[in-house]
Scaffold this active site. Structure first.
Site, short mmCIF file in Angstrom:
data_model
loop_
_atom_site.label_atom_id
_atom_site.label_comp_id
_atom_site.label_asym_id
_atom_site.label_seq_id
_atom_site.Cartn_x
_atom_site.Cartn_y
_atom_site.Cartn_z
N ASP A 128 -74.86 59.75 46.04
CA ASP A 128 -74.06 58.87 45.19
C ASP A 128 -74.74 57.50 45.00
OD1 ASP A 128 -71.81 58.31 43.66
OD2 ASP A 128 -70.42 59.11 45.14
N TRP A 163 -73.95 58.64 37.85
CA TRP A 163 -72.92 58.53 36.80
C TRP A 163 -73.50 58.29 35.41
CZ3 TRP A 163 -71.83 53.98 40.34
CH2 TRP A 163 -71.39 54.42 41.58
N GLY A 164 -74.74 58.71 35.20
CA GLY A 164 -75.33 58.58 33.87
C GLY A 164 -75.93 57.21 33.58
N ASP A 185 -66.54 59.68 36.77
CA ASP A 185 -65.78 60.75 37.43
C ASP A 185 -64.80 61.43 36.47
OD1 ASP A 185 -67.13 59.77 39.57
OD2 ASP A 185 -65.36 59.40 40.81
C1 GLA Z 1 -68.03 58.69 43.38
C2 GLA Z 1 -68.52 60.02 42.81
C3 GLA Z 1 -67.46 61.08 43.03
C4 GLA Z 1 -67.15 61.20 44.54
C5 GLA Z 1 -66.74 59.84 45.09
C6 GLA Z 1 -66.63 59.86 46.60
O1 GLA Z 1 -66.94 58.20 42.66
O2 GLA Z 1 -68.82 59.90 41.45
O3 GLA Z 1 -67.89 62.33 42.52
O4 GLA Z 1 -68.30 61.68 45.20
O5 GLA Z 1 -67.67 58.82 44.75
O6 GLA Z 1 -66.26 58.62 47.13
#
Ligand code: GLA
Length: 380
Positions: A128, A163-164, A185
């Site tokens: 992440d 996240w792109g 998300d």
């Molecule tokens: C981010 C990621 C999610 C998840 C959460 C966990 O938001 O994009 O997919 O893994 O963290 O805290």
């Protein structure tokens, strides 16, 4: 290291439904459900623990420690158990100092953590992007962990999750990752599914074997039972269309619902072998869009994806809230009217042969619905 992820990875991830509420028992029951509900037979193999699996502090040696209340037998015992069932074990960490839920991240511990994951028998790492020191370019942090994983002595699939940001699709493949999150998300409602699908139009060409565009975990079957990603839920029709989009666009298929308690309808969607075959086509070609003009307005959208055996997947999607006309003209796919060929069509949701069609198709599609065909070129 063996080449990993020739086709989009398939599995399950704990985050959507369970958030921090994860345990050894949950994973074992999920593994059992993988067998009982036909998921393993359909090709799903990775069981991934997302955020919140560790203690809040590293130990005196600087190592990550699994939370002993949630995982009383430790991670190696859990991975042994999954491997004994011919399933694979995934874990989560973060390029930052802390994960998104503020557990220890792997920043400046990349090589030691990769070693720990290898010792525990980990097969998949989701990585992440929260709490990253801003004087560090994201690119270098993914390159670092990729290098550490690619040299840790175990085949570990690397799932990058930024996240792109920073046009990730343009540089992530050469970092060594096997999939990359291309959006924020997902939430369990139609607006979220629709906006993720739309945001990927025009980026199709970046996904290819060994490194795939991850449109985020599936919400199929969640029915608003999500710790953090509940958003009202979708109808089964919407879940079917969501799954069809992820299959047509070659996203990894990571289930996010509670598979122990999923409905028969959710199970039928997630195990539709003919849809999965489009996603897992060995050539991994992305679709192109015909009739793109009204993507932002009401109306249907047609995707066409060449498959390895010479056939094509044709998906007609209505993402809007009113029934609409949809069409595909075969000349837009490259087939001249005078060619003497037509397409023998099979409807992959109705699971029935449609017959041979020349020139094209026009149809009415219900709100939020879709039609997906496999089309084989035949003489007419
Ligand atoms: C981010 C990621 C999610 C998840 C959460 C966990 O938001 O994009 O997919 O893994 O963290 O805290």
């Amino acid at each position: 290291m063996m080449p990993l992820a020739k086709t989009p990875p398939m599995g399950w991830n704990s985050w959507n439904t369970f958030g921090w509420n994860i345990s050894e028992g949950l994973i074992k029951e999920t593994a059992q459900a993988f067998e009982d509900r036909g998921l393993k037979a359909a090709g799903y193999e990775y069981l991934v623990l997302d955020d919140c699996w560790s203690l809040r502090q590293r130990n005196a040696d600087g190592k990550l420690v699994a939370d002993p209340e949630k995982f009383p037998n430790g991670m190696k015992a859990l991975s042994d158990c999954l491997h004994g069932r011919e399933l694979k074990f995934g874990l989560y960490s973060c390029a930052g100092v802390l994960t998104c839920a503020e557990y220890p991240g792997s920043f400046e511990h990349e090589f030691a953590d990769a070693q720990t994951f290898a010792e525990w028998g980990v097969d998949f790492l989701k990585y992440d992007y929260c709490n990253r020191p801003l004087n560090h370019d994201g690119k270098i942090l993914y390159r670092r962990m990729a290098m550490a994983l690619r040299n840790c002595g175990r085949d570990i699939l690397f799932s990058a999750c930024n996240w792109g940001h920073h046009e990730v699709e343009k540089w992530i493949r050469s970092s060594g990752a096997h999939m990359w999150r291309s959006t924020g998300d997902i939430v369990d409602n139609w607006e979220s599914v629709k906006s993720i699908a739309k945001s990927q139009i025009g980026k199709e060409c970046h996904g290819a074997p060994y490194c795939h565009n991850d449109m985020d975990m599936l919400v199929v079957g969640m029915r608003d039972n999500g710790t953090f990603v509940g958003g009202g839920g979708c109808t089964d029709e919407q879940y079917r269309t969501h799954f069809s989009l992820w299959c047509m666009m070659n996203s990894p298929l990571m289930i996010g619902c509670d598979v122990r308690n999923m409905s028969d309808e959710a199970q039928a969607i997630l195990t539709n072998a003919e849809l999965i075959a489009l996603n897992q086509d060995p050539e991994g070609r992305q679709p192109y869009v015909t009739r793109h003009w009204d993507w932002d307005d009401a109306g249907a959208h047609t995707f066409v994806k060449p498959l390895h055996d010479g056939s094509y997947a044709i998906g007609l999607f209505n993402l809007d809230d009113m029934s609409t006309k949809a069409s595909v003209q075969f000349w837009d796919m490259g087939l001249p009217v005078a060619s003497g060929y037509g397409f023998k069509l099979r409807d992959l949701w109705a699971r029935e042969e449609v017959g041979v069609v020349k020139e094209g198709m026009n149809m009415q599609i219900d709100a939020y619905s879709c039609k997906v065909y496999r089309a084989e070129l035949v003489k007419v």
